[in-house]
Write a protein that holds these residues in place. Structure first.
Motif, PDB file in Angstrom:
ATOM      1  N   ALA A 122      17.661  15.803 -26.314  1.00 50.85           N
ATOM      2  CA  ALA A 122      18.936  14.993 -25.753  1.00 50.85           C
ATOM      3  C   ALA A 122      18.801  13.495 -25.750  1.00 50.85           C
ATOM      4  O   ALA A 122      19.544  12.790 -25.767  1.00 50.85           O
ATOM      5  CB  ALA A 122      19.377  15.420 -24.278  1.00 50.85           C
ATOM      6  N   VAL A 123      17.302  13.048 -26.162  1.00 44.52           N
ATOM      7  CA  VAL A 123      17.056  11.742 -26.106  1.00 44.52           C
ATOM      8  C   VAL A 123      16.332  11.161 -27.189  1.00 44.52           C
ATOM      9  O   VAL A 123      16.105   9.914 -27.225  1.00 44.52           O
ATOM     10  CB  VAL A 123      16.064  11.511 -24.585  1.00 44.52           C
ATOM     11  N   THR A 124      16.380  12.059 -28.494  1.00 42.23           N
ATOM     12  CA  THR A 124      15.660  11.722 -29.683  1.00 42.23           C
ATOM     13  C   THR A 124      16.880  11.739 -30.532  1.00 42.23           C
ATOM     14  O   THR A 124      17.532  12.482 -30.526  1.00 42.23           O
ATOM     15  CB  THR A 124      14.491  12.203 -29.688  1.00 42.23           C
ATOM     16  N   ASP A 125      16.254  10.940 -31.464  1.00 47.85           N
ATOM     17  CA  ASP A 125      17.184  11.134 -32.893  1.00 47.85           C
ATOM     18  C   ASP A 125      16.705  12.151 -33.648  1.00 47.85           C
ATOM     19  O   ASP A 125      15.494  12.145 -34.162  1.00 47.85           O
ATOM     20  CB  ASP A 125      17.051   9.624 -33.692  1.00 47.85           C
ATOM     21  N   SER A 126      17.532  13.093 -34.206  1.00 48.58           N
ATOM     22  CA  SER A 126      17.043  14.028 -34.956  1.00 48.58           C
ATOM     23  C   SER A 126      16.284  13.806 -36.090  1.00 48.58           C
ATOM     24  O   SER A 126      15.514  14.599 -36.589  1.00 48.58           O
ATOM     25  CB  SER A 126      18.235  15.064 -35.117  1.00 48.58           C
ATOM     26  N   LEU A 127      16.666  12.712 -36.847  1.00 47.05           N
ATOM     27  CA  LEU A 127      16.021  12.472 -38.072  1.00 47.05           C
ATOM     28  C   LEU A 127      14.701  11.699 -37.991  1.00 47.05           C
ATOM     29  O   LEU A 127      13.774  12.034 -38.850  1.00 47.05           O
ATOM     30  CB  LEU A 127      17.101  11.415 -38.957  1.00 47.05           C
ATOM     31  N   THR A 128      14.759  10.494 -37.256  1.00 45.97           N
ATOM     32  CA  THR A 128      13.484   9.909 -37.188  1.00 45.97           C
ATOM     33  C   THR A 128      12.708  10.035 -36.194  1.00 45.97           C
ATOM     34  O   THR A 128      11.503   9.834 -36.184  1.00 45.97           O
ATOM     35  CB  THR A 128      13.852   8.540 -37.104  1.00 45.97           C
ATOM     36  N   LYS A 151      19.127  -0.618 -18.964  1.00 48.75           N
ATOM     37  CA  LYS A 151      19.569  -0.824 -17.810  1.00 48.75           C
ATOM     38  C   LYS A 151      18.281  -0.805 -16.718  1.00 48.75           C
ATOM     39  O   LYS A 151      18.235  -1.536 -15.880  1.00 48.75           O
ATOM     40  CB  LYS A 151      20.871   0.060 -17.007  1.00 48.75           C
ATOM     41  N   LEU A 152      17.617   0.433 -16.800  1.00 43.74           N
ATOM     42  CA  LEU A 152      16.530   0.614 -15.961  1.00 43.74           C
ATOM     43  C   LEU A 152      15.475  -0.751 -15.871  1.00 43.74           C
ATOM     44  O   LEU A 152      14.984  -0.996 -14.981  1.00 43.74           O
ATOM     45  CB  LEU A 152      15.797   1.854 -16.083  1.00 43.74           C
ATOM     46  N   GLU A 153      15.046  -0.918 -17.125  1.00 46.39           N
ATOM     47  CA  GLU A 153      14.170  -1.868 -17.288  1.00 46.39           C
ATOM     48  C   GLU A 153      14.844  -3.481 -17.072  1.00 46.39           C
ATOM     49  O   GLU A 153      14.022  -4.119 -16.614  1.00 46.39           O
ATOM     50  CB  GLU A 153      13.647  -1.941 -18.932  1.00 46.39           C
ATOM     51  N   SER A 154      16.055  -3.595 -17.107  1.00 41.66           N
ATOM     52  CA  SER A 154      16.514  -4.876 -16.517  1.00 41.66           C
ATOM     53  C   SER A 154      16.361  -4.771 -15.031  1.00 41.66           C
ATOM     54  O   SER A 154      16.014  -5.917 -14.508  1.00 41.66           O
ATOM     55  CB  SER A 154      17.802  -5.050 -17.185  1.00 41.66           C
ATOM     56  N   ASN A 176      17.224   7.995 -28.927  1.00 43.65           N
ATOM     57  CA  ASN A 176      18.570   7.654 -29.579  1.00 43.65           C
ATOM     58  C   ASN A 176      19.255   6.719 -28.848  1.00 43.65           C
ATOM     59  O   ASN A 176      18.660   6.207 -27.868  1.00 43.65           O
ATOM     60  CB  ASN A 176      19.469   9.020 -29.387  1.00 43.65           C
ATOM     61  N   ARG A 177      20.381   6.145 -28.977  1.00 45.99           N
ATOM     62  CA  ARG A 177      20.991   5.016 -28.572  1.00 45.99           C
ATOM     63  C   ARG A 177      21.448   5.304 -27.164  1.00 45.99           C
ATOM     64  O   ARG A 177      21.397   4.532 -26.421  1.00 45.99           O
ATOM     65  CB  ARG A 177      22.526   4.930 -29.558  1.00 45.99           C
ATOM     66  N   ARG A 178      21.970   6.538 -26.792  1.00 42.20           N
ATOM     67  CA  ARG A 178      22.290   6.755 -25.533  1.00 42.20           C
ATOM     68  C   ARG A 178      20.793   6.555 -24.584  1.00 42.20           C
ATOM     69  O   ARG A 178      21.201   5.958 -23.344  1.00 42.20           O
ATOM     70  CB  ARG A 178      22.878   8.101 -25.201  1.00 42.20           C
ATOM     71  N   PHE A 179      19.757   7.011 -24.861  1.00 43.21           N
ATOM     72  CA  PHE A 179      18.722   6.945 -24.110  1.00 43.21           C
ATOM     73  C   PHE A 179      18.303   5.580 -23.910  1.00 43.21           C
ATOM     74  O   PHE A 179      18.022   5.005 -22.844  1.00 43.21           O
ATOM     75  CB  PHE A 179      17.493   7.654 -24.696  1.00 43.21           C
ATOM     76  N   MET A 200      26.732  19.568 -24.983  1.00 39.95           N
ATOM     77  CA  MET A 200      27.748  18.388 -24.926  1.00 39.95           C
ATOM     78  C   MET A 200      26.988  17.328 -25.992  1.00 39.95           C
ATOM     79  O   MET A 200      25.973  17.066 -25.855  1.00 39.95           O
ATOM     80  CB  MET A 200      28.049  17.599 -23.785  1.00 39.95           C
ATOM     81  N   ASP A 201      27.902  16.988 -27.069  1.00 33.50           N
ATOM     82  CA  ASP A 201      27.401  15.808 -27.665  1.00 33.50           C
ATOM     83  C   ASP A 201      27.817  14.333 -27.161  1.00 33.50           C
ATOM     84  O   ASP A 201      28.256  14.217 -26.091  1.00 33.50           O
ATOM     85  CB  ASP A 201      27.650  15.882 -29.227  1.00 33.50           C
ATOM     86  N   SER A 202      27.618  13.344 -27.925  1.00 28.30           N
ATOM     87  CA  SER A 202      27.821  11.930 -27.352  1.00 28.30           C
ATOM     88  C   SER A 202      29.175  11.735 -26.979  1.00 28.30           C
ATOM     89  O   SER A 202      29.371  11.037 -26.183  1.00 28.30           O
ATOM     90  CB  SER A 202      27.006  10.817 -28.377  1.00 28.30           C
ATOM     91  N   SER A 203      29.747  12.370 -27.905  1.00 26.31           N
ATOM     92  CA  SER A 203      31.471  12.227 -27.497  1.00 26.31           C
ATOM     93  C   SER A 203      32.065  13.175 -26.375  1.00 26.31           C
ATOM     94  O   SER A 203      33.038  13.204 -26.100  1.00 26.31           O
ATOM     95  CB  SER A 203      32.187  12.638 -28.948  1.00 26.31           C
ATOM     96  N   GLY A 204      31.221  14.064 -25.973  1.00 28.09           N
ATOM     97  CA  GLY A 204      31.637  14.835 -24.887  1.00 28.09           C
ATOM     98  C   GLY A 204      31.797  16.185 -25.254  1.00 28.09           C
ATOM     99  O   GLY A 204      32.520  17.104 -24.396  1.00 28.09           O
ATOM    100  N   ALA A 205      32.064  16.239 -26.543  1.00 26.86           N
ATOM    101  CA  ALA A 205      32.416  17.869 -27.166  1.00 26.86           C
ATOM    102  C   ALA A 205      31.431  18.871 -26.912  1.00 26.86           C
ATOM    103  O   ALA A 205      30.214  18.343 -26.833  1.00 26.86           O
ATOM    104  CB  ALA A 205      32.921  17.525 -28.368  1.00 26.86           C
ATOM    105  N   ARG A 206      31.935  20.018 -26.735  1.00 30.40           N
ATOM    106  CA  ARG A 206      30.693  21.125 -26.554  1.00 30.40           C
ATOM    107  C   ARG A 206      29.952  21.261 -27.639  1.00 30.40           C
ATOM    108  O   ARG A 206      30.619  21.534 -28.922  1.00 30.40           O
ATOM    109  CB  ARG A 206      31.335  22.193 -25.912  1.00 30.40           C
ATOM    110  N   VAL A 207      28.697  21.573 -27.936  1.00 28.66           N
ATOM    111  CA  VAL A 207      27.934  22.091 -29.068  1.00 28.66           C
ATOM    112  C   VAL A 207      27.312  23.329 -28.742  1.00 28.66           C
ATOM    113  O   VAL A 207      26.491  23.376 -28.005  1.00 28.66           O
ATOM    114  CB  VAL A 207      27.035  20.875 -29.420  1.00 28.66           C
TER     115      VAL A 207
END
Length: 741
Positions: free
Chosen positions: A358-364, A377-380, A368-371, A1-8
Motif C-alpha cells: 500500500a505504501v510502495t511502488d511496485s516497480l522500483t 505533511k507529517l515531517e512538516s 509511492n506518491r500517496r505515502f 482499493m487503488d489510489s482512485s478509490g476503485a476496488r481491486v
C-alpha cells in the motif's frame, strides 16, 4: 482499493469469483439438467423392472445382467472425454475414474458371461470379484486427487477424523457384517468376503478425510463423484449384511441404489466435460469435528452398551477402541489449535505484505506518491515543532521518453529500477525517497538546510550519471537527471493562528527549480532560492514555451544535444573574442537552431536513405521556418537571422540563400560547426556515429569549404583542450542535413 478509490480484487478473490461463475454455469446448463432428468427416468424404470422381476427369473436375469452395465458403459465414455478436456489434478482424477469404470464394466461383463455359460452363476471368488475390488482400490486415490491438496495439518486432521469414523463404524460393523462371514479356516474365499466391507470402510474414511480437510466451492463433478461413492459404500455394506442372512440374486433391490451410483457418475462426467473446474482448499473453515466425534462416540457407546447387555461386562477390545477414540479426540484438538495458529500467522504475514504494497511502488520498491504526500505533511509538522528546516528534491530523468521509444518500455522499466537504487544509495539514511510518477522521483530531507540539500542533490545527480546503466548483456544506456530542490525554514500562520509549513508552496518551488534545470541544459542541480540560471536565460530571456518546443523537437528529430551545442557556441565565441551580447545571442540561437524541423514531415526526417528533390525542398525550409517562429513567438529578430543562416556554407554552396564568407553572420558560422560536430558524433538511421578522430578529420576537411577557417581553428583548439566535452552515446535519430549530403 487503488489510489482512485476503485476496488481491486486479490488473486484469491478472483479465483473464487471464477469458481462461483463456473458453478453457476453448470447449475444453469440445460443439457446437464436433461441428462439428470433422463437418469431419474432410468432409475424409475429400473425400479419398476426390479419389482416385476421378483416373480420372473428370466426378467431378473435380463435386468441384472443386460441392463445393469448400460450406465457404466456411458460413464466410461464420458470419463474418457472428461480426462481429455481436464487439466492438472482434474485430468489425473478422471484418468483414474476412467480406469475405475473400465474395471467395473469388466466385472459386469464377466459376471454376465458366467451367467451365460454356467447354470449356477459366477463362483466365489471369481475374476469379476478381482475387477470389482481393483475398481474399489483405484477409487481411493481418485477421491484424494479430486479434492486437491490441503496443508499437512489439514490432511492430518482429516485423516484422524476419518480414523475416528472408521474405528467407530468398524467397531459396530465387525460383529454385524464381517465376523459372521468369517469361516473357521482362513482362505481366499474369506479374503474376498472381508475385502469388500473393508474397502467400503476405506472409501468412506477417505471421503471423510478429504471432506474434513476443509474445502469450499467444491465443483459439482467432484461432489457428484463423492455422492456416488457414498451411495456405493453404503449399498455395499447393506449387501454384506444381506449376504450374511440371505443370498444375493440378479433381481435384488440392491441393484437400484447401485444403478443410482452409476447415474451419478454419468452426470459427474458430463458436467466435467462441459464445465472445467477443480476443488480448492478453504483458507478459513469451520471446524468439522462434530460429525467425526458424534459417529465415534455413538458407535463406541453402542458397542459398550451391547457388550454390557450381552456379557455383563466390557471386553478389552472395546476398552481399546474407547481409549483410541479419546486419544484421537485429544490429538485432533492439538491439530486444530496448530492449524489455527498457522492460519493466524499467514494472515499476519499477508496483512504486513498488504501494508507494504500500500505504501510502495511496485516497480522500483520505493515509497509511492500517496505515502510520500502523507509523510510530507507529517515531517512538516515535526519540522515546525522542532524548529528545523526541511528540504525537498525533485529528480527527473532526462529524455526518458527517448529511451522508451527507442529501446521499449521493458528497458525503460529496467532503467527506472536501477536509477531508483542509485538514488536510494545517494541520500542519507533519514531521507525519504519516493517515485512521484513516471520518470520523476522525490526526496524528502528532514532537518536539511540549503547546503545539505545541495550536497545530497549533487550526489544524486552524480550517482545517476557516473556510469551507464546495464540493460542487458553488452547493452548499456547513458542516463542523466535534472534536479530541483527547495528548502523551507519559514512558518506560515493561517487565519486561525495555526503555524505550519506550506507544503504545496514547497513542492511548487522545487518543481520550478527542476524546470530551471531542464531549461538550463539538463544534467544539473538548481536551487529554488538561488537559481543557477545560464547567461542565455538571464540576458536573452527566452520564453519558456519556446524552450520547451525546442527541447521536444530536439528529443524527437535532432541530436538530443542542443544544450551542449549552446555551451560549445559560447566557448567558441569567447575564444574568438566576441562581445558579450553576440556571445549570448549565438548561444541562444544554438539552443533553438533546429526548431523549424517542427514543420518538416515526419517521414522525411526518419527516412534512412537519401531524400528526393521534394524532400530536400522540405528540409531546406527548416532554417527559415525556425527563424520565423523565433521572430514571431519570441520577438528576437537578432536570433532569427542566426537561425536562418546556420546551414549556409563558407564557400557559398549552402542554403537557404547561398551566402558566403563574411556575408554569413559570425554566430551562424559558429552554430554550423558546433551543430555538425553534434551530428557527426551521433548515430543515424543511415550511418553510425563517427569517432572523435574521424569527426575531427571531417572538420579539418571542411575547413575553408563548409566551415569558416578561423572558426574551425578555434573549435579544434578547444577540442584539444577538452573544452568541447565528448557526448554520451545517443540513440539513432533522424537526419541532420550537415551530414546528409
Amino acid at each position: 482499493m487503488d489510489s482512485s478509490g476503485a476496488r481491486v480484487d486479490t488473486p484469491v478473490e478472483l479465483r473464487l469469483r471464477e469458481q462461483v461463475a463456473l458453478r453457476r454455469a453448470a447449475l444453469s446448463d440445460r443439457v446437464c439438467w436433461a441428462v439428470a432428468g433422463a437418469g431419474v427416468v432410468w432409475l424409475g424404470l429400473y425400479a419398476v423392472l426390479t419389482a416385476l422381476a421378483q416373480d420372473s427369473p428370466r426378467l431378473a436375469w435380463f435386468q441384472g445382467n443386460v441392463l445393469y452395465p448400460v450406465p457404466m458403459l456411458v460413464a466410461v465414455v464420458l470419463s474418457a472425454m472428461a480426462a481429455r478436456v481436464s487439466q492438472g489434478r482434474g485430468r489425473a482424477m478422471w484418468r483414474l475414474l476412467f480406469a475405475v469404470g473400465v474395471c467395473s464394466l469388466a466385472g459386469d461383463l464377466i459376471w454376465t458371461g458366467y451367467g451365460l455359460v454356467t447354470a449356477g452363476g459366477p463362483p466365489t471368488p471369481s475374476i469379476a470379484d478381482a475387477a470389482y475390488l481393483l475398481a474399489n482400490v483405484l477409487t481411493v486415490p481418485a477421491i484424494v486427487i479430486g479434492f486437491g491438496a490441503a496443508h499437512v495439518l489439514r490432511r492430518a486432521r482429516g485423516l484422524l477424523d476419518a480414523a475416528l469414523i472408521a474405528v467407530g463404524l468398524g467397531a459396530v460393523g465387525w460383529p454385524l457384517l464381517i465376523a459372521p462371514q468369517l469361516p473357521d479356516s482362513f482362505d481366499l474365499d474369506a479374503v474376498v468376503v472381508v475385502a469388500y466391507p473393508l474397502l467400503d470402510v476405506m472409501i468412506l474414511a477417505t471421503l471423510a478425510a478429504v471432506g474434513f480437510a476443509g474445502h469450499r466451492l467444491v465443483p459439482y463433478p467432484v461432489l457428484l463423484m463423492a455422492a456416488s461413492y457414498l451411495v456405493m459404500a453404503v449399498t455395499d455394506c447393506v449387501f454384506t449384511y444381506v449376504a450374511v442372512v440371505h443370498t444375493y440374486t440378479d433381481g435384488s433391490w440392491l441393484n437400484v441404489p447401485w444403478q443410482a451410483r452409476r447415474v451419478l457418475i454419468v452426470l459427474a462426467a458430463l458436467v466435467a466435460v462441459r464445465h472445467r473446474s477443480e476443488a480448492r482448499v478453504a483458507r478459513f473453515d469451520r471446524d468439522l469435528a462434530f460429525p467425526a466425534v458424534l459417529v465415534a462416540v455413538l458407535s463406541v457407546a453402542a458397542l459398550v452398551g451391547a457388550e454390557q447387555v450381552r456379557n455383563g461386562r466390557v471386553g478389552g477390545g472395546t476398552l481399546g477402541v474407547a481409549a483410541f477414540v479419546c486419544g484421537g479426540l485429544l490429538v485432533r484438538q492439538l491439530f486444530t489449535t496448530r492449524d489455527r495458529t498457522r492460519l493466524a500467522h499467514e494472515l499476519q504475514v499477508s496483512l504486513q505484505e498488504q501494508e507494504r504494497l500500500a505504501v510502495t511502488d511496485s516497480l522500483t520498491g520505493l515509497y509511492n506518491r500517496r505515502f510520500f504526500q502523507e509523510m510530507l505533511k507529517l515531517e512538516s509538522e515535526r519540522a515546525v515543532r522542532a524548529d528545523e528546516p526541511m528540504a525537498l528534491i525533485v529528480v527527473d530523468l532526462d529524455r526518458f521518453k527517448q529511451i522508451n521509444d527507442t529501446h521499449g518500455h521493458p528497458t525503460g522499466d529496467a532503467v527506472l529500477v536501477q536509477v531508483a537504487d542509485r538514488i536510494r544509495q545517494a541520500v542519507r539514511n533519514s531521507d525519504i525517497v519516493a517515485r512521484y510518477g513516471g520518470e520523476e522521483f522525490v526526496c524528502l530531507l528532514p532537518g536539511a538546510g540549503e547546503e545539505a540539500a545541495a550536497e545530497v542533490a549533487e550526489r544524486v545527480r552524480w550517482c545517476v550519471r557516473r556510469t551507464p546503466i546495464q540493460t542487458g548483456p553488452g547493452h548499456e544506456i547513458a542516463v542523466t537527471a535534472s534536479l530541483g530542490f527547495a528548502v523551507t525554514t519559514s512558518v506560515t500562520t493561517d487565519g486561525a493562528g495555526t503555524d505550519g509549513i506550506d507544503v504545496e508552496r514547497l513542492v511548487a518551488a522545487a518543481d520550478r527549480a527542476l524546470y530551471e534545470a531542464k531549461a538550463g541544459g539538463r544534467d544539473r542541480v538548481v536551487s529554488a532560492d538561488r537559481p543557477l540560471a545560464t547567461p542565455i536565460e538571464e540576458d536573452i530571456a527566452l520564453p519558456a514555451g519556446l524552450l520547451w518546443l525546442a527541447d521536444q523537437v530536439d528529443a524527437e528529430h535532432g541530436t538530443g544535444q542542443h544544450s551542449a551545442v549552446a555551451r560549445w557556441c559560447l566557448a567558441v565565441g569567447d575564444r574568438l573574442g566576441l562581445d558579450m551580447a553576440t556571445l549570448r545571442a549565438t548561444a541562444a540561437a544554438g539552443r533553438l537552431h533546429d526548431i523549424g524541423k517542427i514543420t518538416v514531415d515526419e517521414a522525411v526526417l526518419r527516412k534512412p536513405g537519401q531524400p528526393d528533390a521534394d524532400e530536400w525542398a522540405q528540409l531546406r525550409c527548416h532554417p527559415q521556418e525556425g527563424a520565423r517562429l523565433v521572430a514571431n513567438l519570441g520577438e528576437h529578430g537578432d536570433l532569427a537571422s542566426l537561425i536562418a543562416a546556420h546551414h549556409e556554407r563558407y564557400d557559398g554552396t549552402g542554403y537557404p540563400q547561398g551566402l558566403a564568407g563574411e556575408q554569413i553572420p559570425i554566430g551562424a558560422r559558429i552554430i554550423a560547426i558546433c551543430d555538425a560536430w553534434a551530428a557527426m558524433r551521433t548515430d543515424r538511421p543511415y550511418a553510425r556515429a563517427l569517432t572523435t578522430a574521424e569527426a575531427r578529420a571531417q572538420i579539418e576537411l571542411g575547413r575553408g569549404g563548409q566551415f569558416d577557417p578561423t572558426v574551425a581553428d578555434a573549435f579544434l583548439a578547444l577540442l584539444d583542450e577538452g573544452v568541447i566535452d565528448d557526448m554520451p552515446p545517443a540513440r539513432a535519430v533522424p537526419r541532420d542535413d550537415a551530414r546528409a549530403r
